[in-house]
Scaffold this active site. Sequence first.
Site, PDB file in Angstrom:
ATOM      1  N   GLU A 137      17.047 -22.151 -12.883  1.00  0.00           N
ATOM      2  CA  GLU A 137      16.652 -20.763 -12.590  1.00  0.00           C
ATOM      3  C   GLU A 137      17.860 -19.840 -12.653  1.00  0.00           C
ATOM      4  O   GLU A 137      17.794 -18.734 -13.190  1.00  0.00           O
ATOM      5  CB  GLU A 137      15.969 -20.694 -11.220  1.00  0.00           C
ATOM      6  CG  GLU A 137      15.623 -19.310 -10.730  1.00  0.00           C
ATOM      7  CD  GLU A 137      14.716 -18.503 -11.653  1.00  0.00           C
ATOM      8  OE1 GLU A 137      14.112 -19.082 -12.576  1.00  0.00           O
ATOM      9  OE2 GLU A 137      14.644 -17.282 -11.477  1.00  0.00           O
ATOM     10  N   LYS A 161      18.186 -16.607 -15.163  1.00  0.00           N
ATOM     11  CA  LYS A 161      18.495 -15.235 -14.696  1.00  0.00           C
ATOM     12  C   LYS A 161      19.625 -14.645 -15.540  1.00  0.00           C
ATOM     13  O   LYS A 161      19.567 -13.525 -15.996  1.00  0.00           O
ATOM     14  CB  LYS A 161      18.909 -15.247 -13.225  1.00  0.00           C
ATOM     15  CG  LYS A 161      17.788 -15.359 -12.232  1.00  0.00           C
ATOM     16  CD  LYS A 161      16.773 -14.265 -12.177  1.00  0.00           C
ATOM     17  CE  LYS A 161      15.592 -14.286 -13.011  1.00  0.00           C
ATOM     18  NZ  LYS A 161      14.569 -15.209 -13.011  1.00  0.00           N
ATOM     19  N   GLU A 186      18.692 -14.078 -19.419  1.00  0.00           N
ATOM     20  CA  GLU A 186      17.663 -13.076 -19.771  1.00  0.00           C
ATOM     21  C   GLU A 186      18.109 -11.645 -19.490  1.00  0.00           C
ATOM     22  O   GLU A 186      17.547 -10.713 -20.058  1.00  0.00           O
ATOM     23  CB  GLU A 186      16.333 -13.375 -19.097  1.00  0.00           C
ATOM     24  CG  GLU A 186      16.288 -13.243 -17.596  1.00  0.00           C
ATOM     25  CD  GLU A 186      14.861 -13.478 -17.060  1.00  0.00           C
ATOM     26  OE1 GLU A 186      13.877 -13.162 -17.751  1.00  0.00           O
ATOM     27  OE2 GLU A 186      14.743 -13.984 -15.957  1.00  0.00           O
ATOM     28  N   CYS A 225       0.845  -1.211   0.000  1.00  0.00           N
ATOM     29  CA  CYS A 225       0.000   0.000   0.000  1.00  0.00           C
ATOM     30  C   CYS A 225       0.874   1.253   0.000  1.00  0.00           C
ATOM     31  O   CYS A 225       2.022   1.224   0.381  1.00  0.00           O
ATOM     32  CB  CYS A 225      -0.866   0.009   1.263  1.00  0.00           C
ATOM     33  SG  CYS A 225      -1.820  -1.457   1.455  1.00  0.00           S
ATOM     34  N   HIS A 249      26.099 -37.512 -20.222  1.00  0.00           N
ATOM     35  CA  HIS A 249      25.161 -37.891 -21.303  1.00  0.00           C
ATOM     36  C   HIS A 249      25.122 -36.821 -22.380  1.00  0.00           C
ATOM     37  O   HIS A 249      24.168 -36.741 -23.146  1.00  0.00           O
ATOM     38  CB  HIS A 249      23.772 -38.113 -20.710  1.00  0.00           C
ATOM     39  CG  HIS A 249      23.748 -39.177 -19.672  1.00  0.00           C
ATOM     40  ND1 HIS A 249      23.709 -40.525 -19.969  1.00  0.00           N
ATOM     41  CD2 HIS A 249      23.822 -39.093 -18.320  1.00  0.00           C
ATOM     42  CE1 HIS A 249      23.737 -41.218 -18.841  1.00  0.00           C
ATOM     43  NE2 HIS A 249      23.807 -40.384 -17.831  1.00  0.00           N
ATOM     44  N   ASN A 251      -0.542   0.863   6.102  1.00  0.00           N
ATOM     45  CA  ASN A 251       0.200  -0.082   5.262  1.00  0.00           C
ATOM     46  C   ASN A 251       0.801  -1.102   6.218  1.00  0.00           C
ATOM     47  O   ASN A 251       1.484  -0.729   7.171  1.00  0.00           O
ATOM     48  CB  ASN A 251       1.304   0.635   4.475  1.00  0.00           C
ATOM     49  CG  ASN A 251       2.115  -0.359   3.630  1.00  0.00           C
ATOM     50  OD1 ASN A 251       1.624  -1.442   3.302  1.00  0.00           O
ATOM     51  ND2 ASN A 251       3.351  -0.005   3.327  1.00  0.00           N
ATOM     52  N   GLY A 252       0.509  -2.381   5.991  1.00  0.00           N
ATOM     53  CA  GLY A 252       1.064  -3.425   6.874  1.00  0.00           C
ATOM     54  C   GLY A 252       0.004  -4.493   7.128  1.00  0.00           C
ATOM     55  O   GLY A 252      -1.039  -4.509   6.500  1.00  0.00           O
ATOM     56  N   LYS A 254       7.364  -8.195 -19.043  1.00  0.00           N
ATOM     57  CA  LYS A 254       7.209  -8.661 -17.657  1.00  0.00           C
ATOM     58  C   LYS A 254       6.147  -9.740 -17.577  1.00  0.00           C
ATOM     59  O   LYS A 254       6.264 -10.679 -16.806  1.00  0.00           O
ATOM     60  CB  LYS A 254       6.844  -7.496 -16.733  1.00  0.00           C
ATOM     61  CG  LYS A 254       6.711  -7.875 -15.262  1.00  0.00           C
ATOM     62  CD  LYS A 254       7.981  -8.464 -14.708  1.00  0.00           C
ATOM     63  CE  LYS A 254       7.812  -9.030 -13.308  1.00  0.00           C
ATOM     64  NZ  LYS A 254       8.950  -9.866 -12.887  1.00  0.00           N
ATOM     65  N   ARG A 299       3.998   1.155  -6.946  1.00  0.00           N
ATOM     66  CA  ARG A 299       3.975   0.111  -5.904  1.00  0.00           C
ATOM     67  C   ARG A 299       2.858  -0.889  -6.155  1.00  0.00           C
ATOM     68  O   ARG A 299       2.765  -1.910  -5.484  1.00  0.00           O
ATOM     69  CB  ARG A 299       3.770   0.750  -4.518  1.00  0.00           C
ATOM     70  CG  ARG A 299       4.893   1.678  -4.079  1.00  0.00           C
ATOM     71  CD  ARG A 299       4.442   2.563  -2.926  1.00  0.00           C
ATOM     72  NE  ARG A 299       4.185   1.828  -1.720  1.00  0.00           N
ATOM     73  CZ  ARG A 299       5.118   1.585  -0.791  1.00  0.00           C
ATOM     74  NH1 ARG A 299       6.339   2.015  -0.988  1.00  0.00           N
ATOM     75  NH2 ARG A 299       4.852   0.911   0.297  1.00  0.00           N
ATOM     76  N   TRP A 355      -3.127  -2.270  -1.589  1.00  0.00           N
ATOM     77  CA  TRP A 355      -2.706  -3.531  -2.196  1.00  0.00           C
ATOM     78  C   TRP A 355      -3.238  -4.588  -1.239  1.00  0.00           C
ATOM     79  O   TRP A 355      -2.644  -4.898  -0.225  1.00  0.00           O
ATOM     80  CB  TRP A 355      -1.182  -3.550  -2.279  1.00  0.00           C
ATOM     81  CG  TRP A 355      -0.680  -4.465  -3.335  1.00  0.00           C
ATOM     82  CD1 TRP A 355      -0.544  -4.207  -4.651  1.00  0.00           C
ATOM     83  CD2 TRP A 355      -0.270  -5.810  -3.173  1.00  0.00           C
ATOM     84  NE1 TRP A 355      -0.057  -5.291  -5.321  1.00  0.00           N
ATOM     85  CE2 TRP A 355       0.116  -6.313  -4.439  1.00  0.00           C
ATOM     86  CE3 TRP A 355      -0.189  -6.656  -2.105  1.00  0.00           C
ATOM     87  CZ2 TRP A 355       0.575  -7.594  -4.645  1.00  0.00           C
ATOM     88  CZ3 TRP A 355       0.282  -7.949  -2.299  1.00  0.00           C
ATOM     89  CH2 TRP A 355       0.644  -8.401  -3.560  1.00  0.00           C
TER      90      TRP A 355
END
Length: 608
Positions: free
Chosen positions: A481, A485, A488, A2, A504, A100-101, A603, A27, A74
């Site tokens: 992963e 990273k 990309e 938030c 192999h 916020n929280g 994104k 945000r 949020w």
Amino acid sequence: MCGIIGYTGNKNVTSVILKGLKNLEYRGYDSAGIAVLDNKKIFISKFKGRISDLENSLKKIKIKSQIGLGHTRWATHGEPSKKNAHPHTDCFGKIALVHNGIIENHDKLRKELKEKGCKFKSETDTEVIAHLISKFYKKSLRKALIKTLKKLKGSYALAIINTDNPEKLLTARCDSPLIIGKGKNENFIASDAPAILEHTKKVIYLKDYQVAEISKNKVEVFNFKNKKIPYKVNTLAYDKESAEKKGYKHYMLKEIYEQPKILSTLFAQYLTPSGRTKFTNLNLKRDFLKNIKKITIVACGTAYHAGLVGKYIIESLTDIPVEVDLSSEFRYRNPIIKKKSLFIAISQSGETADTLAAIRKIKQHNVKILSICNVLGSSLTRESNSIIYTHAGPEIGVASTKAYTAQLMVLYLLTLHLATLKNILDKTKLKKIISSLKKIPHLQKQILRNDKKIKNIAKRHLHFGAFLYLGRNINFPTALEGALKLKEISYIPAEGYAAGEMKHGPIALIDEYRAVVCIANNSLIYEKMVSNIREILARRGKIVVIATKGNKNIKKYVKEIIYIPKIENLFSPLLVTVTLQLFAYYIAQIKGYDVDKPRNLAKSVTVE
Ligand code: AGP
């Protein structure tokens, strides 16, 4: 996360607040609202939707106020809606506040307040705070606020107005960001600098367990004993754009550094204080969960790697077989869908076309779909039977970092939930696992403090034309992963591989022109990784090893070692991943690429 802004001064408060909220839009939010004090009356306007809806609603009303609050929500407790949007008020409309929280003990407080006759208008945890202040309020709002805060468990950044003190704002914080902006005959409250940068760069960083009373030409800070305490006025050294990155060079780096806090938020969200898992909105019957015969996970990219780690987690802690499939493959094959199956769709954005298509296909078979998602109200969450949010906040960098480790943590906690329901995990084992998981944020911070060493190793390897990432067991997906990273954001060809597959095929690639990242943390298969390392060295491959702190044996073979703190192998992806994120980040950053917006990438891949 938030966004909060408060203002008191000589300007028209609505324009200051609307502008400030727009500067906090990055945000991410699902609703917005404003409260102003107009002639000792609180006027509130709030909407589910964009700030522009709020703006249009205010155009029709003439308000001549110089004090007020604004909020972008949020949602965490209570779905995105007008009634759940902030600001929230007490029963008498004399107090309005934004927050916020997460208030962890809001259920208990709400119940107590209701028994005392409080009428709640929303499902939010926040509204509890407004009613509590009102309950304690006699003559001093500040004292009532301090009394209230002492009853709260959880995190908060608050801004409050009150009809009896029409020229004063009140604010407080605990474990949620909040700053006070000092201007000329005007003062501000904000969750983040971008909201007030155009007005002032003079800021006071309120500390946890402090409250501040703010009028347009005075700021006073108090501790919880209601004793006035001194404060320092700082000068912000950066512009709006970098303010949104909180001074980090890129959103990606900021998001890498946010991971420890986000994982701690997930404990607050999905664990009770006594250490039991609590998924209040799972919306799946206990009986169904206890008798799941198979789990199928569908996802793309980084989320797919989270699903692969999830397979190791679920199959090591429960008796449920797990199949993991790329959404783009699943949607075109003829899956055998059995009864008592649970389908889990993992997606940061909740808008990935292939994953949406995969669950639409699954729905034809009338099976349950649980989505693990980071964006509230996204298409995926609207089309699933059940949702678990990763609460990682908006992830701006195209390369997913904080959302990934948040997905992993949700998978750990969900697995514990299933294992407990199926009576596979006794209380002692559950307690031990949770205590290991709760160490992760602190251990990630140790890795983040070591980022200079990682940067230096990255510098020494950025000239290599290609990378191979090798891992075994639960860190095979970590190797995938780590390679994703790097490729990309630095555009260097990087391939993740199961280390056991070396002979192999991939061993043909090894020579002095290729760098090999080997994940060799302490585990039952550590010796197997050492054999792979020796095979690579015999072919002059250049190696960077991720090893466990205290492992001296590895120094016999390699010099380039990045150590991670000691942790059981089952939880090691949460630490190795952070290391590989930093390694990839620094290679791309030093090469001067646009780390946050890499070429050709979006994104969210909302088309096939
Ligand atoms: C990850 O760094 C990439 N940006 C990409 O692979 C991403 O994970 C993939 O497109 C899935 O996105 P989603 O999690 O929003 O569904």
